[in-house]
Design an enzyme around this catalytic site. Structure first.
Site, short mmCIF file in Angstrom:
data_model
loop_
_atom_site.label_atom_id
_atom_site.label_comp_id
_atom_site.label_asym_id
_atom_site.label_seq_id
_atom_site.Cartn_x
_atom_site.Cartn_y
_atom_site.Cartn_z
N LYS A 53 33.32 38.00 49.35
CA LYS A 53 33.30 37.48 47.98
C LYS A 53 32.60 36.12 47.94
O LYS A 53 31.78 35.84 47.07
CB LYS A 53 34.72 37.38 47.41
CG LYS A 53 35.31 38.74 47.07
CD LYS A 53 36.81 38.71 46.83
CE LYS A 53 37.35 40.13 46.64
NZ LYS A 53 38.82 40.19 46.57
N GLN A 97 43.87 36.33 46.39
CA GLN A 97 43.69 37.51 47.23
C GLN A 97 45.06 38.15 47.53
O GLN A 97 45.98 37.47 47.98
CB GLN A 97 42.97 37.13 48.54
CG GLN A 97 42.63 38.29 49.43
CD GLN A 97 41.64 39.27 48.79
OE1 GLN A 97 40.61 38.85 48.25
NE2 GLN A 97 41.94 40.55 48.84
N ASP A 120 40.20 38.57 37.89
CA ASP A 120 40.63 39.88 38.35
C ASP A 120 41.18 40.74 37.20
O ASP A 120 41.41 41.93 37.36
CB ASP A 120 41.74 39.75 39.42
CG ASP A 120 41.18 39.92 40.83
OD1 ASP A 120 40.15 40.59 40.98
OD2 ASP A 120 41.80 39.39 41.77
#
Ligand code: NDP
Length: 297
Positions: A53, A97, A120
């Site tokens: 990422k 994460q 997200d």
């Protein structure tokens, strides 16, 4: 019939090219899009995801700020970091994460992220907004799948879509996005009866289960478009390899189009994370007061 193979790498490269162009525009307006990535602990798979990422962000011109915390980090400390990133006007997206160490309540941590910076799309405010048809940040994997479906089929209106799996990360938001695209949607899960028979009625099949090669030709209507989200590592002839939830060889003899694993949905997930970060930066730079207000929630 031999299915058209949907090239997720090429589609992701196109999305990332657009993202880079938007970053350049924002730079000209004095905005440097920035993504904060928080990793708690040292889960090896998470390390790889975070590295990819950060790498991709750099390639698009997005600044990334890595916050690596030890597995022993307390929930209060993590929430403190998230709140300070919410308040920081130089940070536009926050990615926490997953998975988190067991002593940290995942939902509480995700809810602490400002909805404006929730790249997200997991915050309840954004989840609810998606179901109400509002223009909100949506989860990266299903948004990437929708993009691939539009590329393969154009208009989705009126199609019957079957989503296999009902997780909060993939299955449920996928179903909501397909509903928003005017599909008729059936969601299958571990308690569904006659799953293969229901699936055979679908024009579109999205498999997000986590069971290697579960969906084969016998589950598909001829010409169906199949998106395989699954990532499963299997041992075969003494070697390990990645396979999806769909038996690619069998399914591609019946499907009209199909995503491979790897090289299908995977690259789209990161591409849409970058897309969401730039979108968040654009929205926050247009409405700084609103972003600041949301950051204290
Ligand atoms: P979860 O384990 O959270 O959910 C799996 C879902 O599949 C559940 O809803 C479960 O039903 C359902 N299920 C399990 N067995 C069956 C069955 N026999 N028939 C029908 N449904 C079944 O997984 P995720 O949604 O997080 O991920 C799914 C897959 O996608 C995994 O392989 C994961 O690695 C991959 N993935 C890939 C990404 C990418 O970028 N390509 C991103 C995210 C995930 P129930 O709810 O009843 O238990």
């Amino acid at each position: 019939m031999s299915a058209m193979v949907i090239d997720g790498k090429a589609a992701a490269a196109q999305v990332l090219e657009q993202v880079s162009a938007e970053v350049a525009q924002l730079n000209q307006a004095g905005v440097q899009p920035a993504l904060a990535v928080i990793l708690v602990g040292q889960d090896p798979a998470s390390e790889v995801y975070v590295r990819n990422k950060v790498l991709r962000a750099g390639e698009c011109g997005i600044r990334s700020l890595e916050h690596r915390l030890p597995a022993s980090t307390g929930e209060a400390e993590l929430l403190g970091l998230i709140h300070s990133l919410n308040r920081d006007p130089g940070v536009h997206g926050i990615l926490l994460q997953l998975p988190l160490p067991a002593h940290i309540e995942e939902t509480r941590a995700l809810q602490a992220i400002s909805p404006a910076k929730d790249v997200d799309g997991f915050h309840a405010e954004n989840v609810g907004g998606l179901h109400q048809g509002r223009d909100v940040l949506t989860p990266c994997t299903p948004t990437g799948c929708l993009h691939l479906l539009h590329q393969a089929l154009g208009e989705l209106r009126g199609k019957h879509a079957v989503v296999i799996g009902r997780s909060n990360i993939v299955g449920k938001p996928m179903a909501a996005l397909l509903l928003e695209a005017d599909c008729s949607v059936t969601v299958l899960h571990s308690r569904s009866r006659d799953a293969a028979e229901l699936c055979r009625q679908a024009d579109i099949v999205v498999a997000a289960v986590g069971r290697p090669c579960m969906v084969d030709a016998s589950w598909l209507k001829p010409g169906a478009v199949v998106v395989d989200v699954g990532i499963n590592r299997i041992e075969e002839h003494g070697r390990s390899r990645l396979v999806g939830d769909v038996d690619f060889a069998s399914a591609s003899a019946v499907a009209g189009a199909i995503t491979p694993v790897p090289g299908g949905v995977g690259p789209m997930t990161i591409a849409f994370l970058m897309h969401n970060t730039v979108r968040a930066a654009r929205q926050q730079s247009r409405a700084p007061k609103e972003a600041a207000c949301l950051s204290i929630s």
